[in-house]
Design an enzyme around this catalytic site. Structure first.
Site, mmCIF file in Angstrom:
data_model
loop_
_atom_site.group_PDB
_atom_site.id
_atom_site.type_symbol
_atom_site.label_atom_id
_atom_site.label_comp_id
_atom_site.label_asym_id
_atom_site.label_seq_id
_atom_site.Cartn_x
_atom_site.Cartn_y
_atom_site.Cartn_z
ATOM 1 N N LYS A 56 0.783 -9.305 -16.855
ATOM 2 C CA LYS A 56 -0.210 -9.497 -15.789
ATOM 3 C C LYS A 56 -1.143 -8.301 -15.714
ATOM 4 C CE LYS A 56 0.577 -9.114 -11.020
ATOM 5 N NZ LYS A 56 1.210 -9.557 -9.778
ATOM 6 N N ASP A 72 5.369 -10.366 -14.185
ATOM 7 C CA ASP A 72 4.884 -9.088 -14.733
ATOM 8 C C ASP A 72 6.091 -8.199 -15.009
ATOM 9 O OD1 ASP A 72 5.668 -7.935 -12.260
ATOM 10 O OD2 ASP A 72 3.676 -8.225 -11.421
ATOM 11 N N GLN A 116 0.899 -1.178 0.000
ATOM 12 C CA GLN A 116 0.000 0.000 0.000
ATOM 13 C C GLN A 116 0.930 1.218 0.000
ATOM 14 O OE1 GLN A 116 -3.405 -0.203 -0.133
ATOM 15 N NE2 GLN A 116 -3.808 1.986 -0.021
ATOM 16 N N GLY A 164 -1.784 -16.456 -6.398
ATOM 17 C CA GLY A 164 -2.588 -16.293 -7.619
ATOM 18 C C GLY A 164 -1.751 -15.929 -8.837
HETATM 19 C C1 R5P Z 1 2.867 -7.516 -7.074
HETATM 20 O O1 R5P Z 1 3.152 -6.656 -7.902
HETATM 21 C C2 R5P Z 1 3.905 -8.375 -6.444
HETATM 22 O O2 R5P Z 1 5.141 -8.260 -7.070
HETATM 23 C C3 R5P Z 1 3.470 -9.837 -6.449
HETATM 24 O O3 R5P Z 1 3.339 -10.254 -7.793
HETATM 25 C C4 R5P Z 1 2.164 -10.022 -5.762
HETATM 26 O O4 R5P Z 1 2.181 -9.397 -4.522
HETATM 27 C C5 R5P Z 1 1.849 -11.486 -5.600
HETATM 28 O O5 R5P Z 1 0.599 -11.610 -5.000
HETATM 29 P P1 R5P Z 1 -0.227 -12.921 -5.144
HETATM 30 O O6 R5P Z 1 0.644 -14.069 -4.749
HETATM 31 O O7 R5P Z 1 -1.391 -12.731 -4.189
HETATM 32 O O8 R5P Z 1 -0.701 -13.030 -6.551
#
Ligand code: R5P
Length: 287
Positions: free
Chosen positions: A184, A161, A92, A217
């Site tokens: 992503k 991403d 955040q 995810g």
């Molecule tokens: C987001 O930009 C972070 O680099 C991670 O890709 C993200 O926090 C991963 O979250 P989750 O495992 O819930 O998809």
């Protein structure tokens, strides 16, 4: 120099005390019957340089860090460095809509009150460091993660991403293989989509690298896409393994061949120690 390990980062503190040849201070950290926290530094640290090591996740560890900082200040330490292996609330990092708290800034401001310097590891975004009102810097776990993955015959390092592309690039240069990224799109905090993108992954061993795995995810969707494109083994690796909810189940159900994280947040997947990255960074700053 003294090292103080908070509950969340005891092993990292022990490792750092060895690599930096510093004394691990004795502490009493316990809870009162009403669950409030009590901390006490048992060694005389007056006039000493002190490094407090504490991951700020989950929430109780933040309060513990504040109390440790206060105890060290009250005990008359000369200089306080706070090492935060995983800086919780880092995601955040701005107001996504009006009325929100910038949580990363709120926590950083409070940590800055009783410290001279902050060091963290792979913050979600580099600008988080500017939220501290004292010198703040970060080191990266990627070289240590890549050294570990070198043993796994990896053909390609992928970022899930574009934001993680630098991590993939850095890891690939150590593993000595190609790198690329996936596209992503985050729909909300629980839902993401990985857009199909043609990658040369047929029969290849791939490792996907990210700063954080939370719900899993992002990684699970990436694995789905790579499986469709005929990848052989697919590993997932991250600096900070939060593994929220059923993350591990999602990753294995998607067809993951292995999960690797560091011990910034300790779990059975903490295959890579973070202390070497932190001590090298501290030593390089002292030169
Ligand atoms: C987001 O930009 C972070 O680099 C991670 O890709 C993200 O926090 C991963 O979250 P989750 O495992 O819930 O998809």
């Amino acid at each position: 120099m003294y090292i103080i390990g908070g509950t969340a980062s005891k092993t990292v503190a022990e490792d750092l005390s060895k690599s930096l040849d510093a004394t691990l201070a004795r502490t009493i950290i316990k809870r009162f019957p009403d669950n409030e926290l009590y901390v006490c530094i048992s060694d005389d640290i007056s006039g000493e340089d002190v490094i407090i090591v504490q991951t700020t996740y989950p929430d109780p560890n933040i309060v513990e860090l504040f109390l440790l900082q206060d105890a060290v200040k009250e005990a008359g330490a000369k200089r306080i460095t706070v090492v935060i292996p995983y800086f919780g609330y880092g995601r955040q990092d701005k107001k996504f809509k009006n009325g929100e708290s910038i949580s990363a800034k709120a926590i950083a401001k409070l940590i800055s009150l009783n410290a001279d310097e902050v060091i963290t590891v792979d913050p979600h975004k580099e600008h988080i460091l500017d939220f501290f009102s004292i010198p703040a810097s970060s080191c990266s776990a990627v070289p240590e993660l890549a050294k570990y993955m070198k043993k796994k015959n990896i053909d390609l390092v992928l970022a899930p991403d574009k934001g993680a592309l630098n991590l993939a690039k850095q890891a690939s240069s150590i593993i000595n293989c190609d790198f690329d990224y996936m596209e992503k799109n985050r729909i909300n905090d629980k839902t993401i989509e990985i857009k199909p993108k043609n990658l040369d992954v047929h029969n290849k061993n791939v490792t996907i690298i990210d700063d954080i795995i939370s719900t899993g995810g992002t990684m699970a969707k990436s694995i789905d896409e790579l499986k469709k494109q005929g990848a052989n083994k697919i590993f997932v690796e991250c600096t900070h393994g939060l593994f929220a909810g059923e993350a591990i189940k999602h990753l294995y159900s998607a067809g993951c061949s292995g999960i690797i994280s560091t011990d910034t947040i300790k779990s059975e997947y903490s295959k890579v120690k973070i202390a070497p990255s932190i001590s090298q960074w501290i030593e390089s700053k002292q030169v």
